[in-house]
Design an enzyme around this catalytic site. Sequence first.
Site, PDB file in Angstrom:
ATOM      1  CB  CYS A 254     -85.893  68.621  -2.604  1.00 13.94           C
ATOM      2  SG  CYS A 254     -84.342  69.065  -3.427  1.00 13.94           S
TER       3      CYS A 254
ATOM      4  CG  HIS B 240     -86.870  64.922  -4.264  1.00 11.15           C
ATOM      5  ND1 HIS B 240     -87.250  66.021  -5.186  1.00 11.15           N
ATOM      6  CD2 HIS B 240     -85.763  65.059  -3.733  1.00 11.15           C
ATOM      7  CE1 HIS B 240     -85.874  66.529  -5.214  1.00 11.15           C
ATOM      8  NE2 HIS B 240     -85.070  66.129  -4.536  1.00 11.15           N
TER       9      HIS B 240
ATOM     10  CG  ASN C 225     -82.791  66.850  -6.770  1.00 11.99           C
ATOM     11  OD1 ASN C 225     -83.639  67.640  -6.918  1.00 11.99           O
ATOM     12  ND2 ASN C 225     -81.924  66.869  -5.749  1.00 11.99           N
TER      13      ASN C 225
HETATM   14  N1  COA Z   1     -67.171  61.668  -9.724  1.00 12.70           N
HETATM   15  C1  COA Z   1     -66.555  60.885  -9.144  1.00 12.70           C
HETATM   16  N2  COA Z   1     -66.098  60.652  -7.924  1.00 12.70           N
HETATM   17  C2  COA Z   1     -66.799  61.257  -7.151  1.00 12.70           C
HETATM   18  C3  COA Z   1     -67.845  62.335  -7.558  1.00 12.70           C
HETATM   19  C4  COA Z   1     -68.297  62.487  -8.861  1.00 12.70           C
HETATM   20  N3  COA Z   1     -69.002  63.274  -9.486  1.00 12.70           N
HETATM   21  N4  COA Z   1     -68.477  62.781  -6.461  1.00 12.70           N
HETATM   22  C5  COA Z   1     -68.178  62.195  -5.557  1.00 12.70           C
HETATM   23  N5  COA Z   1     -66.921  61.485  -5.647  1.00 12.70           N
HETATM   24  C6  COA Z   1     -66.045  60.598  -4.934  1.00 12.70           C
HETATM   25  C7  COA Z   1     -65.992  61.193  -3.633  1.00 12.70           C
HETATM   26  O1  COA Z   1     -64.833  62.346  -3.552  1.00 12.70           O
HETATM   27  C8  COA Z   1     -65.670  60.227  -2.831  1.00 12.70           C
HETATM   28  O2  COA Z   1     -64.076  59.966  -2.988  1.00 12.70           O
HETATM   29  P1  COA Z   1     -63.181  59.630  -1.708  1.00 12.70           P
HETATM   30  O3  COA Z   1     -63.601  58.425  -1.079  1.00 12.70           O
HETATM   31  O4  COA Z   1     -61.857  59.239  -2.509  1.00 12.70           O
HETATM   32  O5  COA Z   1     -63.479  60.656  -0.835  1.00 12.70           O
HETATM   33  C9  COA Z   1     -66.047  58.806  -3.454  1.00 12.70           C
HETATM   34  O6  COA Z   1     -66.765  59.403  -4.938  1.00 12.70           O
HETATM   35  C10 COA Z   1     -67.466  58.562  -2.723  1.00 12.70           C
HETATM   36  O7  COA Z   1     -68.040  59.710  -2.139  1.00 12.70           O
HETATM   37  P2  COA Z   1     -69.435  59.397  -1.521  1.00 12.70           P
HETATM   38  O8  COA Z   1     -69.957  61.028  -0.987  1.00 12.70           O
HETATM   39  O9  COA Z   1     -69.386  58.460  -0.318  1.00 12.70           O
HETATM   40  O10 COA Z   1     -70.388  58.955  -2.527  1.00 12.70           O
HETATM   41  P3  COA Z   1     -71.923  58.604  -2.492  1.00 12.70           P
HETATM   42  O11 COA Z   1     -72.040  57.192  -3.124  1.00 12.70           O
HETATM   43  O12 COA Z   1     -72.426  58.855  -1.129  1.00 12.70           O
HETATM   44  O13 COA Z   1     -72.562  59.536  -3.584  1.00 12.70           O
HETATM   45  C11 COA Z   1     -73.793  61.428  -3.819  1.00 12.70           C
HETATM   46  C12 COA Z   1     -72.521  60.876  -3.302  1.00 12.70           C
HETATM   47  C13 COA Z   1     -73.823  62.950  -3.554  1.00 12.70           C
HETATM   48  C14 COA Z   1     -74.497  61.060  -5.140  1.00 12.70           C
HETATM   49  C15 COA Z   1     -74.880  60.747  -2.647  1.00 12.70           C
HETATM   50  O14 COA Z   1     -74.332  61.057  -1.301  1.00 12.70           O
HETATM   51  C16 COA Z   1     -75.984  61.326  -2.658  1.00 12.70           C
HETATM   52  O15 COA Z   1     -77.151  61.190  -3.638  1.00 12.70           O
HETATM   53  N6  COA Z   1     -76.628  62.129  -1.563  1.00 12.70           N
HETATM   54  C17 COA Z   1     -77.871  62.700  -1.240  1.00 12.70           C
HETATM   55  C18 COA Z   1     -78.285  63.749  -2.273  1.00 12.70           C
HETATM   56  C19 COA Z   1     -79.548  64.430  -2.012  1.00 12.70           C
HETATM   57  O16 COA Z   1     -80.169  63.756  -1.840  1.00 12.70           O
HETATM   58  N7  COA Z   1     -79.561  65.807  -2.290  1.00 12.70           N
HETATM   59  C20 COA Z   1     -80.359  66.801  -2.366  1.00 12.70           C
HETATM   60  C21 COA Z   1     -81.423  66.577  -1.214  1.00 12.70           C
HETATM   61  S1  COA Z   1     -83.014  66.400  -1.770  1.00 12.70           S
END
Ligand code: COA
Length: 341
Positions: free
Chosen positions: A126, A266, A296
Amino acid sequence: MTKINAAITSVGHYLPKNILTNKDLEKIVDTSNKWILERTGISERRIMDKRIINKTLPLNESKGSSFMGSEAAKECLERRGISAKEIDLIIFCTVTPDMMFPATACLVQNNIGADKAWGYDLSAGCSGFLYGLMAGTQFIKSGAHKKVLVIGADMMSSILNYEDRNTCILFGDGAGCVLLEPTEEEEGVLDFTCQVDGGGGEFLKMEAGGSRNPTSHKTVDEQMHYVYQDGRTVFKHAVSRMAEVSVKILEQNNLEGKDVDLFIPHQANIRIIDATAKRMGIDSSKVLINIQKYGNTTAATLPLGMYDAVNDGRLTKGSNLILTTFGTGFTWGSCYIKWNY
Ligand code: COA
């Protein structure tokens, strides 16, 4: 000796026509529109290949990132009113090249007819576009080149597992392009700061297809050709790193939040964007957000943001623009641009 700066003199973009909405994703994986919107800010994203929505469609040869990048480059040149034959260098930033080799920059050079240009691919996830923009800037500032195209293009749908709700909801396909040219004015790309923490590599990666894990039945069976992400860890690092580096670029240039006319961060997660803007003391009205419609788009995110901002009049001559990014590696960085057209 006259000081030369590198100015962005044109922008171009390409977005596939196919829209993949949160509702579409509800039919593919165990997720909901509500969860995606609340946790990420994304409503829809663009995808090159319609078969992700409708598996019964016939298999067509994919056009790949070079196609998107070439279209963005053509628009960029057209808006500037110059021929591709004037281009000296093409820097193609991507983690989804058409092939391992030749470099996608070479394919674009041929597609657009940039006869005298050389070029190369740059991989920083990214952060790719920001790194490429800084590389292109040095070629202009040194006097080596007069016209450099920097393209950020990624077809993330080609490396996503549409059975993995943790990753497939986050990304979209797209491309953006800028043209860099010299100026003797105190404008253009004025300052930058970039960093790497290679210890972060294990949290966001695609393990197979390279020299360590060449493609085999085993790598395919074990789904190693898809994006793997430890979302929580990446989120934590993205929030702190993007905020740190954005504050640093302001300090380096004696700027405060109120001096910034537009902040283009970003677009990985609306919560990361909000936290970064808050740390910088920037009013939300000055933060460009397009994550809701594109998701993204990896290396395409920043140039797509600039493209939108030029078109809606948020970027005009003299605007103080800050770009900040974070990506796989970990890689991150920020730059200060005084917009010049
Ligand atoms: N739909 C529903 N539930 C989902 C899901 C989806 N698409 N994706 C994950 N979950 C669930 C998980 O399984 C987890 O369930 P559990 O508690 O039973 O294990 C719960 O939601 C919470 O997961 P978590 O990973 O803590 O969620 P989060 O609030 O951190 O959001 C992301 C997940 C991926 C959106 C977030 O971590 C994120 O944006 N990360 C960085 C992404 C990023 O910047 N990536 C590129 C680098 S530039």
